[in-house]
Design a protein around this motif. Structure first.
Motif, short mmCIF file in Angstrom:
data_model
loop_
_atom_site.label_atom_id
_atom_site.label_comp_id
_atom_site.label_asym_id
_atom_site.label_seq_id
_atom_site.Cartn_x
_atom_site.Cartn_y
_atom_site.Cartn_z
N LEU A 25 0.84 -1.19 0.00
CA LEU A 25 0.00 0.00 0.00
C LEU A 25 0.87 1.24 0.00
O LEU A 25 2.01 1.20 0.46
CB LEU A 25 -0.88 0.02 1.25
CG LEU A 25 -1.82 -1.17 1.45
CD1 LEU A 25 -2.69 -0.94 2.68
CD2 LEU A 25 -2.71 -1.35 0.25
N VAL A 26 0.33 2.33 -0.50
CA VAL A 26 1.05 3.60 -0.36
C VAL A 26 0.44 4.44 0.75
O VAL A 26 1.04 5.43 1.16
CB VAL A 26 1.06 4.40 -1.68
CG1 VAL A 26 1.85 3.65 -2.73
CG2 VAL A 26 -0.33 4.68 -2.18
N ALA A 27 -0.71 4.05 1.23
CA ALA A 27 -1.29 4.77 2.37
C ALA A 27 -2.37 3.90 2.97
O ALA A 27 -2.94 3.03 2.31
CB ALA A 27 -1.87 6.11 1.93
N GLY A 28 -2.64 4.14 4.25
CA GLY A 28 -3.76 3.47 4.90
C GLY A 28 -3.44 2.03 5.27
O GLY A 28 -2.30 1.67 5.52
N ARG A 29 -4.47 1.22 5.28
CA ARG A 29 -4.33 -0.15 5.74
C ARG A 29 -5.07 -1.09 4.81
O ARG A 29 -5.79 -0.67 3.92
CB ARG A 29 -4.90 -0.26 7.17
CG ARG A 29 -6.36 0.17 7.26
CD ARG A 29 -6.92 -0.16 8.63
NE ARG A 29 -8.26 0.37 8.81
CZ ARG A 29 -9.37 -0.22 8.39
NH1 ARG A 29 -9.30 -1.36 7.72
NH2 ARG A 29 -10.55 0.32 8.61
N HIS A 30 -4.88 -2.39 5.07
CA HIS A 30 -5.62 -3.40 4.31
C HIS A 30 -7.06 -3.48 4.81
O HIS A 30 -7.40 -2.94 5.86
CB HIS A 30 -4.96 -4.76 4.47
CG HIS A 30 -3.65 -4.87 3.76
ND1 HIS A 30 -3.55 -4.93 2.40
CD2 HIS A 30 -2.38 -4.94 4.23
CE1 HIS A 30 -2.29 -5.04 2.06
NE2 HIS A 30 -1.55 -5.03 3.14
N LEU A 50 -4.72 2.89 0.10
CA LEU A 50 -4.45 3.25 -1.29
C LEU A 50 -3.31 2.39 -1.82
O LEU A 50 -2.37 2.07 -1.09
CB LEU A 50 -4.06 4.73 -1.40
CG LEU A 50 -5.14 5.75 -1.04
CD1 LEU A 50 -4.57 7.16 -1.11
CD2 LEU A 50 -6.33 5.62 -1.96
N ASN A 83 -1.21 -3.30 9.61
CA ASN A 83 -1.26 -4.45 8.71
C ASN A 83 -0.68 -4.15 7.34
O ASN A 83 -0.30 -5.05 6.61
CB ASN A 83 -2.67 -5.04 8.62
CG ASN A 83 -3.68 -4.09 7.99
OD1 ASN A 83 -3.31 -3.05 7.45
ND2 ASN A 83 -4.94 -4.46 8.06
N ALA A 84 -0.61 -2.85 6.99
CA ALA A 84 -0.03 -2.53 5.68
C ALA A 84 1.46 -2.84 5.64
O ALA A 84 2.05 -2.93 4.58
CB ALA A 84 -0.26 -1.06 5.35
N TRP A 98 6.41 0.85 6.28
CA TRP A 98 4.95 0.82 6.40
C TRP A 98 4.34 0.78 5.01
O TRP A 98 3.80 -0.20 4.56
CB TRP A 98 4.51 2.06 7.19
CG TRP A 98 3.07 2.13 7.56
CD1 TRP A 98 2.14 1.14 7.40
CD2 TRP A 98 2.41 3.22 8.17
NE1 TRP A 98 0.95 1.56 7.87
CE2 TRP A 98 1.06 2.83 8.34
CE3 TRP A 98 2.81 4.50 8.59
CZ2 TRP A 98 0.12 3.69 8.92
CZ3 TRP A 98 1.86 5.33 9.15
CH2 TRP A 98 0.54 4.93 9.32
N HIS A 99 4.49 1.89 4.32
CA HIS A 99 3.99 1.96 2.95
C HIS A 99 5.17 2.05 2.01
O HIS A 99 6.19 2.64 2.36
CB HIS A 99 3.11 3.20 2.76
CG HIS A 99 1.91 3.21 3.64
ND1 HIS A 99 1.57 4.27 4.43
CD2 HIS A 99 0.98 2.26 3.86
CE1 HIS A 99 0.46 3.99 5.10
NE2 HIS A 99 0.08 2.77 4.77
N SER A 100 5.05 1.49 0.86
CA SER A 100 6.12 1.65 -0.13
C SER A 100 5.49 1.87 -1.49
O SER A 100 4.39 1.38 -1.77
CB SER A 100 7.03 0.43 -0.15
OG SER A 100 6.33 -0.69 -0.62
N LEU A 130 4.01 9.46 1.00
CA LEU A 130 4.29 9.12 -0.39
C LEU A 130 3.60 10.13 -1.30
O LEU A 130 2.53 10.64 -0.97
CB LEU A 130 3.80 7.71 -0.69
CG LEU A 130 4.54 6.64 0.09
CD1 LEU A 130 3.98 5.27 -0.23
CD2 LEU A 130 6.01 6.68 -0.24
N VAL A 135 -0.50 11.06 -2.27
CA VAL A 135 -1.44 10.76 -1.19
C VAL A 135 -1.84 12.09 -0.56
O VAL A 135 -1.00 12.79 -0.01
CB VAL A 135 -0.80 9.84 -0.14
CG1 VAL A 135 -1.79 9.58 0.97
CG2 VAL A 135 -0.35 8.56 -0.80
#
Lengths: 247, 410, 397
Positions: B137-142, B176, C324-325, C374-376, C392, C395
């Motif tokens: 993800l690039v933002a947020g969560r699953h 996202l 969880n991300a 966390w995010h990539s 990122l 966003v």
């Protein structure tokens, strides 16, 4: 003003240029045209001669043959002590011949627009393999001799017509050629400037011991020649000129 | 010796640079076209990558789920799960549709303007790295809830926390992703499987009401004295227990072809391995459009080459008198050819740098993915140089045919 | 070759070319494969995970009363409208009695006739008794007369016989009376049955409640058992919720829930799990549960309305947790990427509980405070160049 220097390029001939029985025929068979039918000319080093004649008389053909850009059909040409044409080219590299032995001055100056004045002049020694510094040095000497030193860094488009023609003369001289071919060098100039150019040519001819052939039909300068070759129907007739107007 | 080409360029640098920039824009278009072609191919690749599957089990004798519709019962995955070699099997649904943000009265127009075509993917929520789930993800969560949450591709324009409408329900965007697209380049929106199943087969409310009326008017369903029959019929009409495919992840040492053969033989499904799926997408789904783009690319390259040739030829013709003078005063052919060649290559270099730069700059503006591969850029560079050399050959030939006698009066 | 002194032309050419080359180099380094992958970091946090379940259900009534006739018939009257509140025993409507009233009237007449029969029989008994009494008195008198020898034996015998006849007359009369009374009882019972049948045609509310549907109108014929009016007990509203079986193991009766009705998505209602159905849905892979409202909202939730139910499971003690991300699956191992000297490295983990906000408990593998990716922007691989950013690109904040 520097002393004329002599070197490998500037080995001055005793004889200048000599032409005997030069012929040029265009085309073949029935449609062949004889532009030159046996031209005899001799110009000594340091001498300025005029070559006049009406249109179609073979002036340009003669000039091109002298300039080694077209091949004559017969006769002999001797430049300095070397025979360059004797019923055939005697010199393998005409390009080097043009570069090193013949100076050209045209009706329009035909300077290279993207090179400045110095490099326009210095280009020839550079093409001959001289180092850049030496070439430019030599160019500057000539520009000084021709009084356009102050425009050395200018581009050709920034020069007046007279200045351009002087630069063109400098370029013609820079490799110390034994002969300079000038094709209507004064045509676009007014009388005063035309005479000025002729003065320069004469001075340079003497100074560098170069034979100068001026092709012209410019009435303004014809009186300045001491010797004039008339060309008509592919043949030349030598006569004495007035040799005045240069003082 | 001075560089004649350099001096000439320097003398008319404005003209030269602008010609180079113009050429560069053309090269940029060509590179972009190559990028669009690569992007299409890459869209298909990332579709497969993002699904995280080793095998695709679909309805028998279909090329689903991407190239053809495919419907499977949603409990079939259980029987796949128990096969040797299968690590995970997960249901998935795909549905391409228009998605718009949930609008209140004030922002209806805005919502309509932000409507996007998207591929709605129904995935089993909760698992991490389960087949079908977005990988990063690039933002947020699953997704964590079993309903009414969505993870959207960033190119949909939806923001975190925003609500979007799919069919009847509002979904909150909780995460996202980036570069999760369908083979057609439509961004994906991941929603829980059950919602997606419903969305896939759910009609709009008017249609449902009309369907109810039709059923009620049918005496076979609406039997006098047995009103429950109608209720049962109506209820069964809104049920959906289908999915489009089952994504299968294999255990590390399993042989995909053997497992695929097992499924084909015993489960009576069509199964595709990664390589076969790639073949389907490349050869069947995007083949024509990719070929279309490729043809255009070829034409554009030819046109560019022709234009480069024209430019260089014209530049050379513009200098024909100077070349004549140069030849007359004894310049070697090599020097003149070198001058033209150097200028042509210089023009090509400027064009390439400009082209690559503008292509990179405007690539993100394209609505679909434009993938500029360094390999393509290197190839493009090589081609540009070759084209410039070839083009300059024509010009050099013209220059060498210039008669030095032209400089002399006649 | 001596470099020419830089002319103005050369400088201006460089002024154009250098920014161009700069832009080219910058773009080459910041986009494309040479560019680092932008990532954001999160710390492993020590936090209590409050796992929760999320389910969707519909509002339903626990008790629904479908009120209709017991025999097929025609509806003659429906007294209530949908939405009416009714009391226990209230008449909701009536079925057409057809000839029942007439039959009751006939029975009334029969009853009256039977009653008359009883009266007649009684009179008859009394008449017989009077005759017997007189005959008995005659017998006594003639027996005294016989003793006194004032009457003949024959006469006395005749009187005795008369008395016996009168006795039999009484017995007959009594028997007649009983028969008439039985007849009356029968007629009365028959009438009562008819009246009961008649009453059965009235539709009566069994409990206090709310009329939710009116399925038949006067004049329409309904079969036995078909409902004319449906009444629910509003106090018994609950939500029939379906939870995905995945992770729903901790679902228990009594857990507190929050209910969001679809009509009021923001108004969260309190409630609790009433019971978890012992039978799960095998087809949809869901657990079923009933959730009751702590306080019934006003207005009442509509039957069949969609409700989202969030069940707060028992919170777990604070433990290391990651978003969880940050979790990824790599070659069948679940784990996170950590930064090792600026390069990503994959660390496998075992995970525990998760909550609905996306936090996942870590059983082992990392300690709190470790920074994880966390995010990539793109999938990571070991050794891939990364650059840590706050957020990122693309966003919206």
């Amino acid at each position: 003003m520097a002393e004329p220097t002599t070197g490998p390029l500037g080995a001055h001939p005793a004889q200048g240029i000599r032409i005997e029985g030069l012929r040029k025929r265009y085309g073949r068979g029935d449609t062949a045209v004889d532009a030159l039918r046996g031209v005899d000319m001799a110009v000594a080093p340091g001498e300025v001669v005029g070559l006049v004649g009406p249109s179609g008389s073979g002036k340009s053909t003669l000039l091109k043959c002298l300039g080694a850009v077209i091949e004559p059909s017969g006769g002999r040409m001797t430049l300095g002590e070397a025979s360059i044409y004797d019923e055939g080219w005697r010199i393998p590299d005409l390009r080097a011949l043009r570069r090193d032995k013949i100076g050209f001055v045209f009706q329009a100056p035909y300077l290279i627009p993207f090179l400045d004045v110095t490099d326009n002049v210095a280009l020839l020694p550079m093409l001959a393999g001289r180092p850049n510094g030496e070439s430019r040095e030599r160019a500057r000497e000539l520009l000084a001799a021709l009084d356009v030193e102050h425009r050395a860094r200018a581009m050709p488009s920034q020069l007046s017509g007279g200045e351009q023609q002087r630069v063109a003369i400098a370029r013609a001289l820079v490799n110390r050629p034994p002969v300079i071919l000038a094709d209507e060098p004064t045509a676009p100039l007014d009388s005063e400037r035309a005479l000025a150019v002729m003065r320069i040519l004469n001075r340079m001819a003497r100074q560098y011991q170069t034979a100068v052939i001026v092709v012209t039909h410019d009435e303004k300068i014809i009186p300045t020649f001491e010797r004039i070759y008339h060309i008509r129907d592919g043949r030349t007739h030598e006569e004495a000129g007035e040799g005045r107007g240069l003082e | 010796m001075i560089s004649l080409a350099g001096r000439d360029i320097l003398h008319g640098w404005g003209k030269f640079v602008f010609t180079g920039i113009g050429l560069g824009l053309l090269i940029g278009v060509t590179l972009s076209m190559a990028g669009i072609y690569r992007g299409m191919v890459d869209d298909a690749e990332v579709l497969l990558d993002n699904s995280g599957a080793d095998l695709w089990a679909v309805q028998k004798d279909t090329l689903g789920p991407y190239a053809e519709p495919s419907n499977l019962a949603d409990d079939l995955y259980r029987s796949l799960q128990t096969l040797p070699g299968v690590a995970r099997a997960a249901n998935v649904t795909y549905l391409t549709m228009q998605v718009r943000p949930l609008a209140d009265a004030a922002s209806v127009g805005d919502a309509a303007a932000r409507e996007r075509r998207a591929m709605v993917v129904g995935v089993v929520p909760g698992g991490f790295g389960e087949p079908g789930q977005p990988e990063s993800l690039v933002a947020g969560r699953h997704l964590t809830r079993g309903h009414y949450e969505a993870v959207a591709d960033i190119s949909t324009g939806f923001r975190l926390g925003e609500q979007l409408r799919i069919r009847r329900h509002a979904y909150r965007v909780v995460g996202l992703t980036r570069r999760t697209v369908s083979s057609g380049g439509d961004p994906m929106i991941f929603i829980p499987l059950k919602d997606a199943q419903e969305a896939q087969f759910l009609k709009d409310n008017d249609a449902i009401v009309a369907q109810r009326r039709r059923s009620a008017a049918n005496p076979a369903f609406n039997r006098p004295g047995q009103p429950q029959v109608l209720d049962a019929v109506l209820a069964s009409q809104t049920q959906s227990n289908s999915v489009n495919a089952i994504l299968v992840r294999l255990t590390p040492n399993a042989d995909p072809n053997r497992v695929a053969a097992d499924i084909r033989r015993w489960k009576h499904l069509s199964v595709y391995t990664r390589a076969e799926m790639n073949e389907i997408l490349q050869a069947k789904l995007i083949a024509t459009s990719a070929r279309q783009i490729f043809m255009f690319l070829v034409i554009l390259s030819v046109v560019s080459a022709a234009i480069v040739a024209f430019i260089i030829y014209t530049l050379t013709l513009g200098k024909i008198r100077e070349i004549a003078v140069l030849k007359l005063i004894g310049t070697r052919n090599r020097t003149i050819a070198g001058m033209i060649l150097q200028q042509a290559i210089g023009l090509g270099l400027i064009g390439f740098v400009v082209g690559k730069t503008v292509a990179t700059l405007w690539a993100p503006v394209f609505p679909k993915y434009v993938l500029l591969l360094p390999g393509d850029a290197a190839r493009g560079f090589l081609i540009v140089v070759i084209i410039c050399v070839l083009a300059s050959l024509v010009a050099i030939r013209a220059a060498l045919r210039v008669d030095p006698a032209e400089a002399i009066g006649g | 070759m001596k470099l020419p002194k830089p002319s103005r032309r050369a400088l201006s050419l460089l002024a154009v070319l250098i920014p161009l080359l700069g832009a080219f180099a910058w773009l080459a380094l910041t986009s494309g494969p040479l560019a680092p992958v932008l990532v954001t970091l999160a710390e492993v946090e020590q936090r209590p995970i409050a796992p929760a379940l999320f389910g969707v259900g519909t509002v339903e009534a626990r008790y629904t009363y479908r009120i209709g006739p017991t025999i097929a018939g025609r509806v003659s009257q429906v007294a209530v409208q949908v939405g009416d509140r009714v009391n226990a025993g209230q008449r909701l409507g009536e079925m057409d009695p057809v000839d029942l009233d007439e039959r009751v009237a006939a029975q009334d007449a029969a009853l009256r006739r039977a009653e008359s029969g009883v009266v007649a029989a009684r009179a008859q008994v009394r008449d017989a008794q009077a005759r017997r009494d007189f005959a008995s008195a005659q017998v006594k008198r003639y027996e005294q007369l016989l003793v006194a020898r004032t009457a003949s034996e024959d006469t006395a015998e005749a009187k005795r016989q008369e008395a016996q006849v009168a006795e039999a007359g009484v017995a007959l009369g009594l028997a007649n009376l009983e028969s008439a009374e039985q007849d009356l009882g029968r007629v009365r019972a028959e009438r009562a049955a008819l009246v009961r049948q008649r009453d059965n045609l009235r539709l009566i509310a069994p409990v206090a409640g709310l009329v939710v549907s009116r399925d038949a109108e006067p004049g329409s014929t309904v079969v036995a058992g078909q409902s004319v009016v449906e009444v629910v007990d509003p106090a018994s509203l609950w939500v029939d919720v379906r939870f995905d079986q995945l992770g729903a193991g901790a679902l228990r009766a009594g857990l507190a829930v929050r209910i969001a009705l679809r009509s009021q998505p923001l108004g969260m209602l309190e409630g609790r799990v009433e019971r978890v159905e012992p039978r799960a849905d095998a087809i949809t892979e869901e657990l079923l549960a009933k959730v009751v409202f702590a306080d019934l909202p006003d207005p009442l939730p509509r039957l069949g309305e969609l409700a989202e139910v969030t069940v707060a499971l028992a919170p777990r003690p604070a433990a290391p947790a990651v978003p969880n991300a940050a979790l990824h699956r790599r070659a069948d191992a679940l784990g996170v990427w950590v930064l090792d000297d600026g390069e990503p490295r994959f660390v496998p983990l075992t995970i525990g509980a998760r909550d609905l906000d996306g936090w996942v408990e870590i059983r082992s593998g990392l300690v709190p405070g470790t920074a994880v990716i966390w995010h990539s922007q793109a999938p990571l691989s070991p050794g891939r160049r990364v650059k840590v950013v706050e957020q990122l690109p693309g966003v919206a904040p």
